[in-house]
Design a protein around this motif. Structure first.
Motif, PDB file in Angstrom:
ATOM      1  N   LEU A  44       5.725   1.932  -7.188  1.00  0.00           N
ATOM      2  CA  LEU A  44       4.709   0.430  -6.307  1.00  0.00           C
ATOM      3  C   LEU A  44       3.710   0.097  -7.093  1.00  0.00           C
ATOM      4  CD1 LEU A  44       4.977   3.471  -3.312  1.00  0.00           C
ATOM      5  CD2 LEU A  44       5.615   0.732  -3.571  1.00  0.00           C
ATOM      6  N   GLY A  45       2.753   0.889  -8.088  1.00  0.00           N
ATOM      7  CA  GLY A  45       2.050   0.377  -8.662  1.00  0.00           C
ATOM      8  C   GLY A  45       2.300  -0.618  -9.242  1.00  0.00           C
TER       9      GLY A  45
ATOM     10  N   PHE B  99       3.517  -4.181  -6.609  1.00  0.00           N
ATOM     11  CA  PHE B  99       2.763  -4.752  -5.799  1.00  0.00           C
ATOM     12  C   PHE B  99       1.253  -4.114  -6.106  1.00  0.00           C
ATOM     13  CE2 PHE B  99       6.089  -2.874  -3.702  1.00  0.00           C
ATOM     14  CZ  PHE B  99       6.383  -4.261  -3.024  1.00  0.00           C
ATOM     15  N   PRO B 100       0.549  -4.450  -7.428  1.00  0.00           N
ATOM     16  CA  PRO B 100      -0.351  -4.174  -7.628  1.00  0.00           C
ATOM     17  C   PRO B 100      -1.379  -4.366  -7.102  1.00  0.00           C
ATOM     18  CG  PRO B 100       0.400  -6.089  -9.044  1.00  0.00           C
ATOM     19  CD  PRO B 100       1.143  -5.743  -8.385  1.00  0.00           C
ATOM     20  N   HIS B 101      -1.379  -5.506  -5.754  1.00  0.00           N
ATOM     21  CA  HIS B 101      -2.861  -5.129  -5.535  1.00  0.00           C
ATOM     22  C   HIS B 101      -2.668  -4.416  -4.399  1.00  0.00           C
ATOM     23  CE1 HIS B 101      -3.682  -8.931  -8.103  1.00  0.00           C
ATOM     24  NE2 HIS B 101      -2.739  -9.458  -7.713  1.00  0.00           N
ATOM     25  N   GLY B 102      -1.599  -4.107  -3.756  1.00  0.00           N
ATOM     26  CA  GLY B 102      -1.680  -2.412  -3.448  1.00  0.00           C
ATOM     27  C   GLY B 102      -0.777  -2.634  -1.849  1.00  0.00           C
ATOM     28  N   TRP B 103      -0.729  -4.260  -1.750  1.00  0.00           N
ATOM     29  CA  TRP B 103      -0.316  -4.792  -0.522  1.00  0.00           C
ATOM     30  C   TRP B 103       1.627  -4.663  -0.596  1.00  0.00           C
ATOM     31  CZ3 TRP B 103      -2.823  -4.890   4.154  1.00  0.00           C
ATOM     32  CH2 TRP B 103      -2.066  -5.727   5.358  1.00  0.00           C
ATOM     33  N   LEU B 104       2.033  -4.013   0.430  1.00  0.00           N
ATOM     34  CA  LEU B 104       3.677  -3.755   0.190  1.00  0.00           C
ATOM     35  C   LEU B 104       4.706  -5.232   0.962  1.00  0.00           C
ATOM     36  CD1 LEU B 104       3.935   0.032   1.756  1.00  0.00           C
ATOM     37  CD2 LEU B 104       3.906  -1.024  -0.699  1.00  0.00           C
TER      38      LEU B 104
END
Lengths: 515, 343
Positions: free
Chosen positions: A375-376, A379-384
Motif C-alpha cells: 500500500l505504501g 498509494f504514497p499519499h495515503g489515499w486508497l
C-alpha cells in the motif's frame, strides 16, 4: 427419500458406513452431487480430490457439523443423520482434525485428555482419585501402545503426539469409523510412520478408517481403496493394489507432470549470498547463495529450523552472527518492513495465522489482502483507490487461475489451494529480488500445487527459497535441495534426485534416534 | 452512506442483498431509527421540531465523540475502558487550569488534550510493554484516574471562588472563549455538533479510505499478519490509544464548556453511553466490526431513544435499562441472526 432403493448387495450389507446419493448445495454451488460410497470394518478408504471437490463437505456431514441436503447415511445398516458432532461421536464416528489445537484441551494433562470423553459424559465419579485416573488413562494409552508421560501437560506435546492422544481417545470411545483429515500435514516422516502403525492397529481391531490426504506416499502406505471426488461427484473408485497415478488423473482430470528442472544459471552475482549465519547457539554456521531465476528448497523435520532461517533472512528473527549480501550490498534486515522495502518477501506458514485477516475486518477480502503489503508503494499519499487494487487482484486471479467470484471475496469462501494462490499472488504482485515461502503447499491439492509451482518457477529475474517438510514437494518445485537438520544446512546432490534426499533424511533421523 | 456500500468487503453480501430479510438486517438500525422518529413525532409533535432535534444532536455529541475514541482503540485491537475517566479528568483539568491557575482558554484546552494523550500513552505502555490484557489495563487506568481527578480540588467540584485544600480561594474564572466551545452556534447548529461531525468525517475518511486505516484494521485483526506484511504494528497500536485519549479529553473539554463548572460527577455514565454507541455500531450495515459511521449512528440512535422517552415522561431512572436493552438487541442482531456466512 421414499423412492424404492434396491436391496443392498452382499458387500454393502456388511458395511459399517454407507453413504447413499448424498447431495449438498451452498447457494449456487453444488458441493456434493449424488455421492455414494461404502466403508467396511477394518478397511482404510482414501478420500481423494482436489480442493473444492467436496471432501471437507462430506466429512462435515459425516461428523455432524453439517446436514446433508439429500440422500441418506447408513451406519451399521441403520439410517443415521447426525445433527451435531456430539451425536456423530456417540454413534461411533470419530474425526481427528488436521488442526492440532482442536485435538485436546491444552490446560489438562495427557491422562485427562485421554479420558476426556468419560470426564465429560459423567462415567467417572465427580471426585477423582489420582490413582484411578492414571490407571484408566494408562488403559486407554495401551490401546495403541502410546508411550507418553501421563502427567505431562497436553501443551507440551508435539503435534504428532497430540494426534496419537486423540486417536487413543477415539479408540477408547468405541469408534466404528475414524476420519483422519490430513493427519500428516505437520508430522515428520518418522512421526508419520508411527501414525501409520497406529492406523494398522485400528484396522486390525475392525475400525474403519476414512483417510483424507494429498500425500500420495501416505495413501500408498495405508489405503485399501481410494474414492476420488471431482466437482462434488465420485469420479472413480480404485481398489488395492492402488493405481495412484490413475487416481490422481481422475482427481485432476489430466496427467500430472513434473516441471523441467533447469540447470541453474550461475551468474557472476547471486541475488543473496549468506556467509556463516548462525541460527542458534551451537548450530553449524550456514552459507548459501541464491541466483536469479533459481528455486531452492529446504526440507527437513519439524523444528529443524527451516522457518527460523526464513524468518531470520526476513528480519522477523534476530540476526545472530554472520554476514549476507543482497545484490552485492550488505544485507542485515532489522524488521519485515526493512526487508519488504528491499524486495525480500516472505509468505509465512499457516496462511490464516500469517497472512489473512478475520473475515469481518476491513481489508479482509482477497483484493485488499493482495495489495496490503504494497500500500505504501502503491498509494504514497495515503489515499486508497479501490479500482487500482481491484485491477491488481484481477490480474493475479487470472495469472494464477484463482477460482473465486472476484476481488471482493474473503478467503474463507475459497478452497485451500486457492487460498494459497492468494498468498503467492500477494507477494508476486510487485517486483521482488528474493521470495521466501514457508510451507507454501500446506493443505493444497495436486492440481493447485502444479499451478503454484508453475507460478513460482516462472520468475527468471528473482530467486525463491522454499521451506517444506514434504520431500516430494521439494523435488517437484526446486532446482536445488538442502536438508536442514538441527539448524544447519546440508546440500543434497541434485543429480541423484529424490533417492538422495530421502537417504540423507533417513540417515539424519537414525543418527538422531540413536542419540 | 452510499459511498460506504461501495466498500469492497461489503459488496460480497450481494447475493443476500436480494433477499428482503438480508436487506432488512442490513438497514435494521436505520429502519428502527425512522420508526422511532415517526413514533415519537406522532406521540409528541414537539419532538420533531428543529430545536428539539438539534438538542438531541447536542446531547449526543459528547457520547458520539467518546464513542469515536472507543472505536479507534477497538479498530487497533484494544478495548479502552478508561475513556470516561479520561473525559472526567480533562473536565477537571481544564476547569482547574482556568479557575485555580488562571490560565486562558487555549492553554487550558491544550493542557487537557495533553493529559488525554498522556493517558493514551500510559495505556499503551501497560498493554504493549507490560503485556497487561487491554480490558484489565484500561480498567485499572479508569480507577486510577477516577481517584486522581479528585485530588487537586479535595473532592469538590471546581467553581469560581472555590476554597482550596490549603485554605486559599481560587479567584480565576471560566474564559468566555472556552465556554463558547460548548455553547456557541454555527448557523444555528451547536458548535459541539459541528466539531464532532467534522471529527467523525475525518476519522471515517482515515479509517475507511486511506492506507493508514487499513493498517490499523489489519493490526487489530491479526497483528502477526500485519507485521509480516511490513506494518509498524506497535506504533499503530500506541497511536490508536493516544488518539482515543485525545478524543476523550476533547469530550471532557466540551462538557466543561457546556456546564461551566468542573463537576466531580460530570464523567459518570459516559463510558456506558460511548461503549454502547460503538458496539451498536457493529450492527450498522452489518459491518460486524468497529466502524466510525456505525458508532455515530449508534450514538444518535441512543440519543433519540432517550430524548423521546423523556418527552413521553418515562422516568429517567429507566434510561440505563433501555440503553442496556438496545445494546443487547443490537449485538444480537449483529451476531445471533447473521450466522449465515459461517459454515
Amino acid at each position: 427419500m421414499s423412492s424404492p432403493t434396491p436391496l443392498p448387495d452382499a458387500t454393502a450389507r456388511d458395511a459399517v458406513l454407507q453413504v447413499r446419493h448424498i447431495g449438498k448445495r451452498f447457494g449456487a454451488t453444488q458441493a456434493l452431487d449424488q455421492v455414494s460410497l461404502t466403508v467396511r470394518p477394518g478397511e482404510a478408504v482414501a478420500l481423494m480430490g482436489a480442493n473444492g471437490a467436496g471432501k471437507s463437505t462430506l466429512v462435515k456431514i459425516l461428523a455432524g457439523v453439517q446436514t446433508a441436503g439429500s440422500g441418506e447415511l447408513l451406519l451399521g445398516g441403520l439410517p443415521f443423520a447426525p445433527r451435531s458432532p456430539r451425536e456423530a461421536l456417540a454413534a461411533g464416528i470419530v474425526s481427528v482434525h488436521q488442526a492440532t489445537e482442536q485435538l485436546g484441551v491444552p490446560a489438562l494433562t495427557v491422562a485427562e485428555n485421554l479420558l476426556l470423553g468419560r470426564l465429560c459424559n459423567g462415567h467417572l465419579p465427580v471426585l477423582l482419585r489420582r490413582g484411578r485416573l492414571l490407571r484408566e488413562a494408562a488403559e486407554v494409552a495401551a490401546y495403541i501402545g502410546l508411550n507418553l508421560p501421563l502427567d505431562a501437560p497436553f501443551d507440551d506435546l508435539t503435534p504428532a503426539q497430540r494426534q496419537l492422544v486423540a486417536l487413543a481417545r477415539a479408540l477408547s470411545e468405541a469408534a466404528r469409523v475414524v476420519i483422519l483429515d490430513e493427519p500428516t500435514a505437520s508430522l515428520s516422516s518418522r512421526e508419520a510412520t508411527r501414525l501409520f502403525e497406529v492406523i494398522d492397529q485400528l484396522k486390525a481391531r475392525g475400525v474403519a478408517v476414512l483417510y483424507i490426504s494429498h500425500r500420495l506416499g501416505d495413501l500408498r502406505r495405508i489405503a485399501d481403496r481410494a474414492v476420488v471426488l471431482r466437482n462434488g461427484r465420485v469420479a472413480g473408485e480404485f481398489a488395492a493394489p492402488l493405481d495412484l497415478s490413475a487416481a490422481v488423473q481422475a482427481m485432476i482430470g489430466h496427467e500430472p507432470s513434473l516441471p523441467v528442472r533447469r540447470e541453474t544459471i550461475r551468474t557472476a552475482q547471486p541475488v543473496l549470498a549468506v556467509q556463516d549465519l548462525v541460527l542458534r547457539p551451537g548450530a553449524r554456521p550456514i552459507s548459501l547463495s541464491l541466483h536469479p531465476g533459481e528455486v531452492v528448497a529446504i526440507t527437513g523435520n519439524l523444528g529443524a529450523g527451516k522457518s527460523r532461517l526464513l524468518q531470520t533472512l526476513f528480519g522477523e528473527q534476530t540476526w545472530r552472527s554472520g554476514t549476507a549480501q543482497l545484490d552485492g550490498q550488505a544485507w542485515r534486515p532489522r524488521s519485515p518492513a526493512d526487508s519488504i522495502a528491499r524486495g525480500v518477501f516472505l509468505a509465512g506458514e499457516d496462511r490464516w495465522r500469517s497472512s489473512f485477516l478475520p473475515v469481518e475486518t476491513l481489508g479482509a477480502c482477497i483484493g485488499d489482502l493482495i495489495s496490503f503489503p504494497h500500500l505504501g508503494r502503491l498509494f504514497p499519499h495515503g489515499w486508497l483507490r479501490p479500482a487500482h487494487t481491484d485491477r491488481i487482484a484481477a490480474t493475479a486471479i487470472g495469472r494464477l487461475g484463482i477460482r473465486t467470484q472476484g476481488p471482493d471475496d474473503t478467503p474463507d469462501l475459497l478452497s485451500g489451494g486457492n487460498q494459497q494462490k492468494v498468498v503467492l499472488a500477494r507477494w508476486q504482485s510487485q517486483p521482488y529480488r528474493l521470495l521466501l515461502l514457508d510451507e507454501p503447499f500446506q493443505g493444497v491439492d495436486v492440481g493447485a500445487r502444479h499451478d503454484l509451482i508453475d507460478a513460482i518457477r516462472d520468475r527468471q529475474d528473482a530467486a525463491t527459497l522454499i521451506a517444506t517438510s514434504d520431500v516430494e514437494e521439494a523435488l517437484e518445485v526446486a532446482d536445488r535441495i538442502f536438508v536442514m537438520h538441527q539448524h544447519s544446512l546440508i546440500e543434497v546432490d541434485n543429480h541423484q534426485g529424490g533417492a538422495a534426499v530421502l537417504a540423507t533424511l533417513q540417515a539424519l533421523e537414525t543418527t538422531e534416534a540413536a542419540a | 452512506m452510499s459511498t460506504l456500500t461501495q466498500n469492497p468487503s461489503q459488496t460480497q453480501h450481494l447475493p443476500r442483498w436480494r433477499s428482503a430479510v438480508g436487506l432488512l438486517r442490513r438497514y435494521a438500525l436505520f429502519i428502527l431509527l425512522a420508526v422511532l422518529l415517526a413514533f415519537f413525532g406522532h406521540a409528541e409533535p414537539a419532538f420533531l421540531q428543529a430545536s428539539n432535534l438539534l438538542s438531541i444532536l447536542q446531547s449526543t455529541s459528547v457520547d458520539a465523540l467518546l464513542g469515536l475514541a472507543v472505536t479507534v482503540a477497538l479498530i487497533g485491537g484494544g478495548f479502552d475502558l478508561s475513556i470516561g475517566a479520561v473525559a472526567a479528568l480533562s473536565l477537571m483539568t481544564s476547569s482547574y487550569a482556568m479557575v485555580v491557575l488562571g490560565l486562558g482558554a487555549l492553554p487550558s484546552v491544550l493542557l487537557s488534550l495533553a493529559a488525554g494523550a498522556l493517558v493514551g500513552l500510559w495505556n499503551g505502555v501497560l498493554v504493549f510493554r507490560l503485556r497487561i490484557p487491554d480490558m484489565l489495563a484500561t480498567l485499572g487506568t479508569m480507577f486510577l484516574l477516577g481517584g486522581l481527578q479528585l485530588i487537586p480540588s479535595a473532592g469538590r467540584s471546581i467553581v469560581p471562588g472555590l476554597t482550596l485544600p490549603d485554605g486559599s480561594v481560587a479567584n480565576g474564572s471560566f474564559d468566555e472563549a472556552f465556554l463558547a466551545i460548548g455553547r456557541a452556534d454555527l448557523f444555528g447548529v451547536p458548535l459541539p455538533v459541528v466539531i464532532v461531525a467534522a471529527l467523525a468525517l475525518l476519522a471515517w475518511l482515515i479509517t475507511e479510505r486511506t492506507r493508514w486505516g487499513r493498517v490499523l484494521y489489519a493490526t487489530g485483526g491479526n497483528e502477526l499478519a500485519a507485521r509480516l506484511a511490513g506494518a509498524p504494528t506497535v506504533r499503530y497500536r500506541f497511536i490508536a490509544y493516544i488518539v482515543s485519549g485525545l478524543l476523550a479529553a476533547l469530550g471532557g473539554v466540551i462538557i466543561a464548556a457546556r456546564v461551566g463548572r468542573g463537576d466531580v460527577s460530570g464523567g459518570s455514565g459516559l463510558l456506558l453511553n460511548s461503549v454502547a454507541a460503538a458496539l451498536i455500531g457493529f450492527a450498522v450495515l452489518e459491518a460486524r466490526r468497529p466502524n466510525i459511521l456505525g458508532t455515530v449512528v449508534g450514538a444518535v440512535f441512543v440519543g433519540v431513544l432517550l430524548n423521546g422517552l423523556t418527552m413521553l415522561n418515562i422516568p429517567f431512572y429507566t434510561q440505563d435499562l433501555v440503553k442496556g436493552a438496545v445494546l443487547v438487541a443490537a449485538l444480537g442482531l449483529t451476531y445471533g441472526l447473521s450466522r449465515g456466512r459461517r459454515s
